[in-house]
Design a protein around this motif. Structure first.
Motif, PDB file in Angstrom:
ATOM      1  N   GLU A 203     -17.255  38.952 -12.200  1.00  0.00           N
ATOM      2  CA  GLU A 203     -17.357  37.573 -11.717  1.00  0.00           C
ATOM      3  C   GLU A 203     -18.769  37.124 -12.061  1.00  0.00           C
ATOM      4  OE1 GLU A 203     -16.396  37.457  -7.591  1.00  0.00           O
ATOM      5  OE2 GLU A 203     -14.250  37.524  -7.995  1.00  0.00           O
ATOM      6  N   HIS A 204     -18.902  36.304 -13.079  1.00  0.00           N
ATOM      7  CA  HIS A 204     -20.208  35.989 -13.650  1.00  0.00           C
ATOM      8  C   HIS A 204     -20.783  34.672 -13.122  1.00  0.00           C
ATOM      9  CE1 HIS A 204     -23.160  37.076 -16.642  1.00  0.00           C
ATOM     10  NE2 HIS A 204     -23.129  35.853 -17.145  1.00  0.00           N
ATOM     11  N   ILE A 205     -19.976  33.638 -13.183  1.00  0.00           N
ATOM     12  CA  ILE A 205     -20.390  32.301 -12.727  1.00  0.00           C
ATOM     13  C   ILE A 205     -19.281  31.722 -11.875  1.00  0.00           C
ATOM     14  CG2 ILE A 205     -20.924  29.938 -13.445  1.00  0.00           C
ATOM     15  CD1 ILE A 205     -22.048  31.113 -16.029  1.00  0.00           C
ATOM     16  N   ARG A 206     -19.640  31.103 -10.775  1.00  0.00           N
ATOM     17  CA  ARG A 206     -18.664  30.400  -9.940  1.00  0.00           C
ATOM     18  C   ARG A 206     -18.954  28.902 -10.028  1.00  0.00           C
ATOM     19  NH1 ARG A 206     -18.450  33.188  -5.093  1.00  0.00           N
ATOM     20  NH2 ARG A 206     -17.060  34.551  -6.245  1.00  0.00           N
ATOM     21  N   ILE A 207     -17.906  28.146 -10.299  1.00  0.00           N
ATOM     22  CA  ILE A 207     -17.999  26.686 -10.380  1.00  0.00           C
ATOM     23  C   ILE A 207     -17.215  26.110  -9.224  1.00  0.00           C
ATOM     24  CG2 ILE A 207     -17.370  24.650 -11.729  1.00  0.00           C
ATOM     25  CD1 ILE A 207     -17.621  26.407 -14.223  1.00  0.00           C
ATOM     26  N   ARG A 208     -17.801  25.155  -8.543  1.00  0.00           N
ATOM     27  CA  ARG A 208     -17.098  24.418  -7.485  1.00  0.00           C
ATOM     28  C   ARG A 208     -17.009  22.962  -7.936  1.00  0.00           C
ATOM     29  NH1 ARG A 208     -16.080  27.751  -3.519  1.00  0.00           N
ATOM     30  NH2 ARG A 208     -17.539  29.377  -2.958  1.00  0.00           N
ATOM     31  N   ALA A 209     -15.801  22.477  -8.046  1.00  0.00           N
ATOM     32  CA  ALA A 209     -15.565  21.122  -8.536  1.00  0.00           C
ATOM     33  C   ALA A 209     -14.853  20.304  -7.469  1.00  0.00           C
ATOM     34  CB  ALA A 209     -14.733  21.167  -9.810  1.00  0.00           C
ATOM     35  N   SER A 210     -15.465  19.215  -7.081  1.00  0.00           N
ATOM     36  CA  SER A 210     -14.839  18.254  -6.167  1.00  0.00           C
ATOM     37  C   SER A 210     -15.330  16.877  -6.612  1.00  0.00           C
ATOM     38  CB  SER A 210     -15.189  18.572  -4.709  1.00  0.00           C
ATOM     39  OG  SER A 210     -16.582  18.582  -4.519  1.00  0.00           O
ATOM     40  N   ASP A 211     -16.117  16.197  -5.791  1.00  0.00           N
ATOM     41  CA  ASP A 211     -16.702  14.935  -6.219  1.00  0.00           C
ATOM     42  C   ASP A 211     -17.800  15.160  -7.258  1.00  0.00           C
ATOM     43  OD1 ASP A 211     -15.053  13.522  -4.554  1.00  0.00           O
ATOM     44  OD2 ASP A 211     -16.507  13.427  -2.925  1.00  0.00           O
ATOM     45  N   GLU A 212     -18.387  16.353  -7.239  1.00  0.00           N
ATOM     46  CA  GLU A 212     -19.389  16.757  -8.223  1.00  0.00           C
ATOM     47  C   GLU A 212     -19.100  18.199  -8.619  1.00  0.00           C
ATOM     48  OE1 GLU A 212     -23.113  16.318  -6.218  1.00  0.00           O
ATOM     49  OE2 GLU A 212     -22.850  18.120  -5.052  1.00  0.00           O
ATOM     50  N   VAL A 213     -19.772  18.664  -9.641  1.00  0.00           N
ATOM     51  CA  VAL A 213     -19.578  20.038 -10.102  1.00  0.00           C
ATOM     52  C   VAL A 213     -20.870  20.812  -9.888  1.00  0.00           C
ATOM     53  CG1 VAL A 213     -19.093  21.501 -12.091  1.00  0.00           C
ATOM     54  CG2 VAL A 213     -17.885  19.348 -11.814  1.00  0.00           C
ATOM     55  N   ARG A 214     -20.741  21.999  -9.285  1.00  0.00           N
ATOM     56  CA  ARG A 214     -21.887  22.887  -9.076  1.00  0.00           C
ATOM     57  C   ARG A 214     -21.540  24.246  -9.649  1.00  0.00           C
ATOM     58  NH1 ARG A 214     -25.814  21.405  -5.096  1.00  0.00           N
ATOM     59  NH2 ARG A 214     -25.329  19.340  -4.345  1.00  0.00           N
ATOM     60  N   ALA A 215     -22.504  24.859 -10.314  1.00  0.00           N
ATOM     61  CA  ALA A 215     -22.295  26.191 -10.887  1.00  0.00           C
ATOM     62  C   ALA A 215     -23.430  27.091 -10.434  1.00  0.00           C
ATOM     63  CB  ALA A 215     -22.264  26.101 -12.411  1.00  0.00           C
ATOM     64  N   ARG A 216     -23.083  28.374 -10.179  1.00  0.00           N
ATOM     65  CA  ARG A 216     -24.121  29.338  -9.811  1.00  0.00           C
ATOM     66  C   ARG A 216     -23.720  30.719 -10.286  1.00  0.00           C
ATOM     67  NH1 ARG A 216     -23.693  32.308  -4.803  1.00  0.00           N
ATOM     68  NH2 ARG A 216     -21.639  32.000  -3.927  1.00  0.00           N
ATOM     69  N   ALA A 217     -24.727  31.523 -10.550  1.00  0.00           N
ATOM     70  CA  ALA A 217     -24.488  32.904 -10.965  1.00  0.00           C
ATOM     71  C   ALA A 217     -24.047  33.698  -9.748  1.00  0.00           C
ATOM     72  CB  ALA A 217     -25.758  33.497 -11.558  1.00  0.00           C
ATOM     73  N   VAL A 218     -23.024  34.524  -9.913  1.00  0.00           N
ATOM     74  CA  VAL A 218     -22.553  35.361  -8.808  1.00  0.00           C
ATOM     75  C   VAL A 218     -22.480  36.827  -9.203  1.00  0.00           C
ATOM     76  CG1 VAL A 218     -21.279  33.554  -7.612  1.00  0.00           C
ATOM     77  CG2 VAL A 218     -20.123  34.889  -9.364  1.00  0.00           C
ATOM     78  N   GLY A 219     -22.613  37.135 -10.475  1.00  0.00           N
ATOM     79  CA  GLY A 219     -22.534  38.516 -10.940  1.00  0.00           C
ATOM     80  C   GLY A 219     -23.871  39.222 -10.863  1.00  0.00           C
ATOM     81  N   THR A 220     -23.882  40.447 -11.332  1.00  0.00           N
ATOM     82  CA  THR A 220     -25.106  41.245 -11.309  1.00  0.00           C
ATOM     83  C   THR A 220     -26.012  40.935 -12.489  1.00  0.00           C
ATOM     84  OG1 THR A 220     -23.942  43.022 -12.437  1.00  0.00           O
ATOM     85  CG2 THR A 220     -24.046  43.139 -10.028  1.00  0.00           C
ATOM     86  N   ASN A 221     -25.498  40.305 -13.532  1.00  0.00           N
ATOM     87  CA  ASN A 221     -26.290  39.949 -14.706  1.00  0.00           C
ATOM     88  C   ASN A 221     -26.711  38.489 -14.626  1.00  0.00           C
ATOM     89  OD1 ASN A 221     -25.944  42.491 -16.028  1.00  0.00           O
ATOM     90  ND2 ASN A 221     -23.852  41.878 -16.497  1.00  0.00           N
ATOM     91  N   PRO A 222     -27.866  38.145 -15.214  1.00  0.00           N
ATOM     92  CA  PRO A 222     -28.271  36.733 -15.238  1.00  0.00           C
ATOM     93  C   PRO A 222     -27.248  35.902 -16.012  1.00  0.00           C
ATOM     94  CG  PRO A 222     -30.032  38.154 -16.044  1.00  0.00           C
ATOM     95  CD  PRO A 222     -28.822  39.001 -15.876  1.00  0.00           C
ATOM     96  N   ALA A 223     -27.132  34.637 -15.669  1.00  0.00           N
ATOM     97  CA  ALA A 223     -26.189  33.744 -16.335  1.00  0.00           C
ATOM     98  C   ALA A 223     -26.904  32.455 -16.698  1.00  0.00           C
ATOM     99  CB  ALA A 223     -25.009  33.443 -15.414  1.00  0.00           C
ATOM    100  N   ARG A 224     -26.573  31.912 -17.847  1.00  0.00           N
ATOM    101  CA  ARG A 224     -27.157  30.639 -18.257  1.00  0.00           C
ATOM    102  C   ARG A 224     -26.155  29.539 -17.957  1.00  0.00           C
ATOM    103  NH1 ARG A 224     -28.858  29.644 -24.310  1.00  0.00           N
ATOM    104  NH2 ARG A 224     -26.702  28.955 -24.458  1.00  0.00           N
ATOM    105  N   VAL A 225     -26.590  28.555 -17.201  1.00  0.00           N
ATOM    106  CA  VAL A 225     -25.775  27.378 -16.888  1.00  0.00           C
ATOM    107  C   VAL A 225     -26.516  26.199 -17.491  1.00  0.00           C
ATOM    108  CG1 VAL A 225     -24.774  25.948 -15.079  1.00  0.00           C
ATOM    109  CG2 VAL A 225     -24.936  28.431 -14.755  1.00  0.00           C
ATOM    110  N   GLY A 226     -25.939  25.593 -18.516  1.00  0.00           N
ATOM    111  CA  GLY A 226     -26.658  24.560 -19.256  1.00  0.00           C
ATOM    112  C   GLY A 226     -27.829  25.208 -19.978  1.00  0.00           C
TER     113      GLY A 226
END
Length: 83
Positions: A49-72
């Motif tokens: 599980e690397h990145i979790r995205i929550r989408a509703s009125d806006e979109v938010r992404a965050r790293a959730v895994g043990t490795n760094p993740a690039r968002v944008g």
């Protein structure tokens, strides 16, 4: 249900490179990207599980895994839990 029919989606995620370049996923609610995620991703630096995205009125992404993740253009690390 995170992956929804395109007609019901408000947000879409597009793979820009890699083996799934050009693939578009309609999303809603919480979606996980990773080796075992709703949206599959491969690679030796990709967590189950690397990145979790929550989408509703806006979109938010965050790293959730043990490795760094690039968002944008920004790199994210999972924050340690407060115990």
């Amino acid at each position: 249900m995170p992956i929804v029919p395109a007609a019901e989606a408000r947000w879409f995620l597009t793979a820009l490179d890699g083996p799934r370049a050009g693939t578009v996923w309609p999303i809603a609610g919480a979606v996980t990207i990773g080796r075992a995620g709703d949206i599959p991703a491969e690679g030796r630096h990709v967590s189950r599980e690397h990145i979790r995205i929550r989408a509703s009125d806006e979109v938010r992404a965050r790293a959730v895994g043990t490795n760094p993740a690039r968002v944008g253009r920004h790199w994210h690390r999972r924050l340690p839990s407060r115990g």
